[in-house]
Design a protein around this motif. Structure first.
Motif, PDB file in Angstrom:
ATOM      1  N   GLU A 136       0.830  -0.856   0.237  1.00  0.00           N
ATOM      2  CA  GLU A 136      -0.020   0.514  -0.087  1.00  0.00           C
ATOM      3  C   GLU A 136       1.218   0.914   0.392  1.00  0.00           C
ATOM      4  O   GLU A 136       0.376   2.134  -0.806  1.00  0.00           O
ATOM      5  CB  GLU A 136      -0.981  -0.365   1.044  1.00  0.00           C
ATOM      6  CG  GLU A 136      -2.096  -0.957   1.282  1.00  0.00           C
ATOM      7  CD  GLU A 136      -2.938  -0.999   2.594  1.00  0.00           C
ATOM      8  OE1 GLU A 136      -2.953  -0.519   3.234  1.00  0.00           O
ATOM      9  OE2 GLU A 136      -4.017  -1.696   2.508  1.00  0.00           O
ATOM     10  N   HIS A 159       4.391   3.981  -4.912  1.00  0.00           N
ATOM     11  CA  HIS A 159       3.940   4.144  -5.794  1.00  0.00           C
ATOM     12  C   HIS A 159       3.285   3.544  -6.374  1.00  0.00           C
ATOM     13  O   HIS A 159       3.499   2.338  -6.995  1.00  0.00           O
ATOM     14  CB  HIS A 159       4.619   5.584  -5.681  1.00  0.00           C
ATOM     15  CG  HIS A 159       5.496   5.069  -6.993  1.00  0.00           C
ATOM     16  ND1 HIS A 159       6.230   3.336  -6.950  1.00  0.00           N
ATOM     17  CD2 HIS A 159       6.196   5.580  -7.908  1.00  0.00           C
ATOM     18  CE1 HIS A 159       7.317   3.868  -7.796  1.00  0.00           C
ATOM     19  NE2 HIS A 159       6.636   4.975  -8.906  1.00  0.00           N
ATOM     20  N   GLN A 160       1.699   3.991  -7.215  1.00  0.00           N
ATOM     21  CA  GLN A 160       1.624   3.856  -8.721  1.00  0.00           C
ATOM     22  C   GLN A 160       2.936   3.725  -9.455  1.00  0.00           C
ATOM     23  O   GLN A 160       3.726   4.874 -10.000  1.00  0.00           O
ATOM     24  CB  GLN A 160       0.927   3.769  -8.972  1.00  0.00           C
ATOM     25  CG  GLN A 160      -0.759   3.964  -7.929  1.00  0.00           C
ATOM     26  CD  GLN A 160      -2.159   4.650  -8.699  1.00  0.00           C
ATOM     27  OE1 GLN A 160      -2.437   5.064  -8.593  1.00  0.00           O
ATOM     28  NE2 GLN A 160      -2.901   3.897  -8.871  1.00  0.00           N
ATOM     29  N   LYS A 170      -4.955  -2.474 -17.410  1.00  0.00           N
ATOM     30  CA  LYS A 170      -5.729  -2.138 -15.975  1.00  0.00           C
ATOM     31  C   LYS A 170      -6.284  -3.466 -15.220  1.00  0.00           C
ATOM     32  O   LYS A 170      -6.699  -3.857 -13.707  1.00  0.00           O
ATOM     33  CB  LYS A 170      -7.034  -1.256 -16.212  1.00  0.00           C
ATOM     34  CG  LYS A 170      -7.857  -1.086 -15.096  1.00  0.00           C
ATOM     35  CD  LYS A 170      -7.164  -0.595 -14.713  1.00  0.00           C
ATOM     36  CE  LYS A 170      -8.225  -0.045 -13.159  1.00  0.00           C
ATOM     37  NZ  LYS A 170      -7.250   0.881 -12.211  1.00  0.00           N
ATOM     38  N   GLN A 225      -4.563  -3.534 -12.334  1.00  0.00           N
ATOM     39  CA  GLN A 225      -5.415  -2.655 -11.317  1.00  0.00           C
ATOM     40  C   GLN A 225      -5.105  -1.575 -10.436  1.00  0.00           C
ATOM     41  O   GLN A 225      -4.633  -0.498 -11.148  1.00  0.00           O
ATOM     42  CB  GLN A 225      -5.723  -3.823 -10.179  1.00  0.00           C
ATOM     43  CG  GLN A 225      -6.652  -4.859 -11.088  1.00  0.00           C
ATOM     44  CD  GLN A 225      -7.608  -5.916  -9.888  1.00  0.00           C
ATOM     45  OE1 GLN A 225      -7.416  -5.859  -8.290  1.00  0.00           O
ATOM     46  NE2 GLN A 225      -7.836  -7.019 -10.375  1.00  0.00           N
ATOM     47  N   ASN A 226      -4.259  -1.501  -9.297  1.00  0.00           N
ATOM     48  CA  ASN A 226      -4.314  -0.270  -8.699  1.00  0.00           C
ATOM     49  C   ASN A 226      -2.563  -0.042  -8.786  1.00  0.00           C
ATOM     50  O   ASN A 226      -1.711   0.821  -7.905  1.00  0.00           O
ATOM     51  CB  ASN A 226      -4.595  -0.253  -7.004  1.00  0.00           C
ATOM     52  CG  ASN A 226      -6.007   0.034  -6.644  1.00  0.00           C
ATOM     53  OD1 ASN A 226      -6.720   0.586  -8.211  1.00  0.00           O
ATOM     54  ND2 ASN A 226      -6.839  -0.245  -5.340  1.00  0.00           N
ATOM     55  N   LYS A 227      -1.707  -1.075  -9.311  1.00  0.00           N
ATOM     56  CA  LYS A 227      -0.213  -0.828  -9.149  1.00  0.00           C
ATOM     57  C   LYS A 227       0.143   0.328 -10.511  1.00  0.00           C
ATOM     58  O   LYS A 227       1.079   0.679  -9.821  1.00  0.00           O
ATOM     59  CB  LYS A 227       0.309  -1.970  -9.906  1.00  0.00           C
ATOM     60  CG  LYS A 227      -0.204  -3.425  -8.832  1.00  0.00           C
ATOM     61  CD  LYS A 227       0.605  -4.334  -8.935  1.00  0.00           C
ATOM     62  CE  LYS A 227       0.553  -6.175  -7.914  1.00  0.00           C
ATOM     63  NZ  LYS A 227       1.582  -7.040  -7.985  1.00  0.00           N
ATOM     64  N   LEU A 280      -1.120   3.696 -13.151  1.00  0.00           N
ATOM     65  CA  LEU A 280      -1.399   4.710 -13.200  1.00  0.00           C
ATOM     66  C   LEU A 280      -1.510   5.269 -14.646  1.00  0.00           C
ATOM     67  O   LEU A 280      -0.384   5.132 -14.855  1.00  0.00           O
ATOM     68  CB  LEU A 280      -1.349   5.966 -11.995  1.00  0.00           C
ATOM     69  CG  LEU A 280      -1.926   7.458 -12.346  1.00  0.00           C
ATOM     70  CD1 LEU A 280      -3.455   6.879 -11.976  1.00  0.00           C
ATOM     71  CD2 LEU A 280      -0.908   8.380 -11.780  1.00  0.00           C
ATOM     72  N   ARG A 296       8.014  -1.124  -8.326  1.00  0.00           N
ATOM     73  CA  ARG A 296       7.342  -0.298  -7.283  1.00  0.00           C
ATOM     74  C   ARG A 296       8.170  -0.681  -5.839  1.00  0.00           C
ATOM     75  O   ARG A 296       8.001  -0.485  -4.964  1.00  0.00           O
ATOM     76  CB  ARG A 296       6.225  -1.128  -7.220  1.00  0.00           C
ATOM     77  CG  ARG A 296       5.586  -0.659  -8.250  1.00  0.00           C
ATOM     78  CD  ARG A 296       3.755  -1.344  -8.525  1.00  0.00           C
ATOM     79  NE  ARG A 296       3.092  -0.118  -7.263  1.00  0.00           N
ATOM     80  CZ  ARG A 296       2.898  -1.256  -6.164  1.00  0.00           C
ATOM     81  NH1 ARG A 296       2.541  -2.739  -5.279  1.00  0.00           N
ATOM     82  NH2 ARG A 296       1.828  -0.669  -5.403  1.00  0.00           N
TER      83      ARG A 296
END
Length: 497
Positions: free
Chosen positions: A391, A394-395, A417, A421-423, A425, A485
């Protein structure tokens, strides 16, 4: 204890260790230098290892890149080391002497099909290896002993756990009854032992009962043991449990065997020289947790904090009892910590630095001897560590481009996407392909995903995919994104600081 292996098998174990610890290719020159043999021997050993354990691993060789190890997803490399130990004549002799001490040389020559010279040679090798752990082996008759009987018991406990683990049980004792007693002790004294420590305690109980049956008692009984036994008189409640476990052995235990048992088993509770020493260890454990928590800006539950503090206490008390290398051939913590170091880069760096500081303060080998085990245990005991650290990452900013047009770029974007997903931007090209490429909004992206080569940007951040991304495309993207990441820009300063 690797010296108990034959020279050729010892060399192959070193080869396995080096290949397993690498994330990729290793040159044969490097391996030959580390193992101190010829490159031809390295290649022959690689062939032997792959032929012998083809179900467990594959060894790839390349003139350009070198050598790399690929493990099977259906087998554990741990089992290879178990097999190596069990096939070693020296380890077989050592284990046999544990179960049947006080036998003469002629007995072992006949039972293990050894010549007199082979038995003598193996005995010398075993004796030298045990000496490194402050343990001795006599040969007339054959038996193992030491100045501190507790160290002998701890050594054999570690040996049997490494060779047999939880699935096998090498003792002629009721396994279920031993573990029932272990769980009673854990609950009664609020030890908060995890599963691996429960197994260690169970093996320790079995080894202790067997050594007592053989007449090997702890000679140097210090006052703390007597104080402990007197303070917790209800520990006597477990005597009947132990007698029931030992009953199948059909032997009479020696006098004072129960006090000896307590002194051997309850070392973590009375192993402190003084209360101030214990409080200092607890303080340093709390400091370690707070350092990690603050550096990573993550939370920790009270249960996780308690568990990690208890871990540090346990390691300290254990080291006072047995300040030597525990594993025989297979360092399980080395293997598990490898993955932690790869996937929790900042966590690893913070823990490593904090342990270095504590080691200097306490003159205790927190980092030197216990870094890998502490990384392993903290990762397990810190509840939701993976989620918490994920969490905070950062993306990865991604710009998707296509030479088939904006509509196709949107399709690629949807695939990314769905998979990441949220990994990430996501941004999608705004201009038509037939217009000249411009870096969208003059923004720099972490990654450019396209189905063609973009000459205007660095190729290292341009991942080329097929018109409909393949499994390999997605695998390569996942590896890149996850690696990108792992370390934040703000973390780089800390790591270099």
């Amino acid at each position: 204890m690797e010296r108990l292996l034959s020279p050729s098998m010892h060399r192959r174990v070193l080869l396995l260790n080096l290949l397993s610890s690498s994330n990729g290719w290793i040159t044969s020159d490097y391996l030959a230098e580390k193992i101190e043999c010829s490159k031809k021997t390295i290649m022959l050993d690689c062939q032997y290892v792959e032929d012998r354990w083809s179900d467990y691993l594959t060894i790839e060789t390349s003139r350009k890149h070198g050598i790399r190890l690929i493990t099977s997803p259906h087998k554990s490399i741990h089992e290879i080391y178990n097999e190596i130990i069990q096939e070693s004549n020296a380890f077989t002799l050592l284990e046999s002497i544990f179960f049947q001490p006080n036998k003469q040389a002629a007995y072992w020559e006949q039972k293990l099909f050894l010549s007199n010279s082979s038995l003598y040679r193996l005995s010398k090798v075993i004796g030298t290896a045990l000496k490194d752990r402050n343990i001795q082996m006599d040969r007339s008759p054959y038996f193992v002993h030491g100045k501190d009987e507790r160290q002998v018991r701890y050594f054999f406990t570690s040996y049997f756990i490494e060779v047999y683990g939880i699935r096998d049980w090498p003792f002629q004792l009721d396994r279920k009854k031993v573990f029932n007693l272990t769980n009673k002790i854990n609950q009664k004294f609020n030890l908060e032992l995890n599963d691996s420590q429960i197994v260690h305690l169970a093996y320790s109980i079995a080894v202790t009962i067997i050594r007592e049956r053989q007449g090997f008692l702890i000679q140097s009984k210090k006052d703390p043991m007597n104080i402990f036994v007197k303070r917790t008189t209800d520990v006597k409640k477990y005597q009947s449990d132990i007698e029931e476990i030992a009953e199948p052995l059909d032997v009479v235990l020696p006098d004072n065997w129960y006090e000896d048992f307590c002194y051997s088993i309850f070392w973590w509770d009375f192993g402190w020289d003084n209360e101030q020493e214990k409080q200092n260890v607890i303080h340093q454990a709390e400091s370690l947790i707070d350092t990690v928590k603050n550096a990573l800006s993550i939370s920790i539950s009270e249960q996780s904090r308690f568990s990690i503090v208890h871990l540090i206490e346990y390691i300290y008390a254990k080291h006072k009892l047995f300040p030597y290398k525990q594993f025989m051939v297979y360092d399980r913590y080395l293997y598990s910590s490898k993955a932690i170091k790869q996937n929790f880069i900042v966590f690893t760096a913070v823990v490593t630095k904090a342990l270095s500081v504590i080691e200097m303060k306490m003159k205790f080998p927190w980092k030197t001897m216990y870094l890998n085990s502490i990384l392993h245990e903290m990762a397990i005991r810190w509840e939701n560590l993976s989620k918490l650290t994920d969490e905070m990452r950062h993306q990865v900013s991604v710009l998707v481009l296509s030479d088939l047009g904006k509509e196709h770029a949107q399709l690629l974007s949807s695939v990314l996407k769905d998979n990441f997903q949220n990994k990430i931007l996501l941004s999608v090209q705004e201009n038509h392909f037939y217009n000249e490429f411009t870096n969208q909004s003059s923004q720099d992206y972490d990654l450019y995903v396209s189905n063609y080569t973009i000459e205007e940007i660095d190729s290292e951040v341009n991942m080329i995919v097929e018109d409909i991304p393949s499994f390999k495309n997605l695998t390569d993207l996942r590896k890149y994104i996850d690696n990108r990441r792992l370390v934040l820009p703000k973390d780089i300063a800390y790591l270099n600081g």
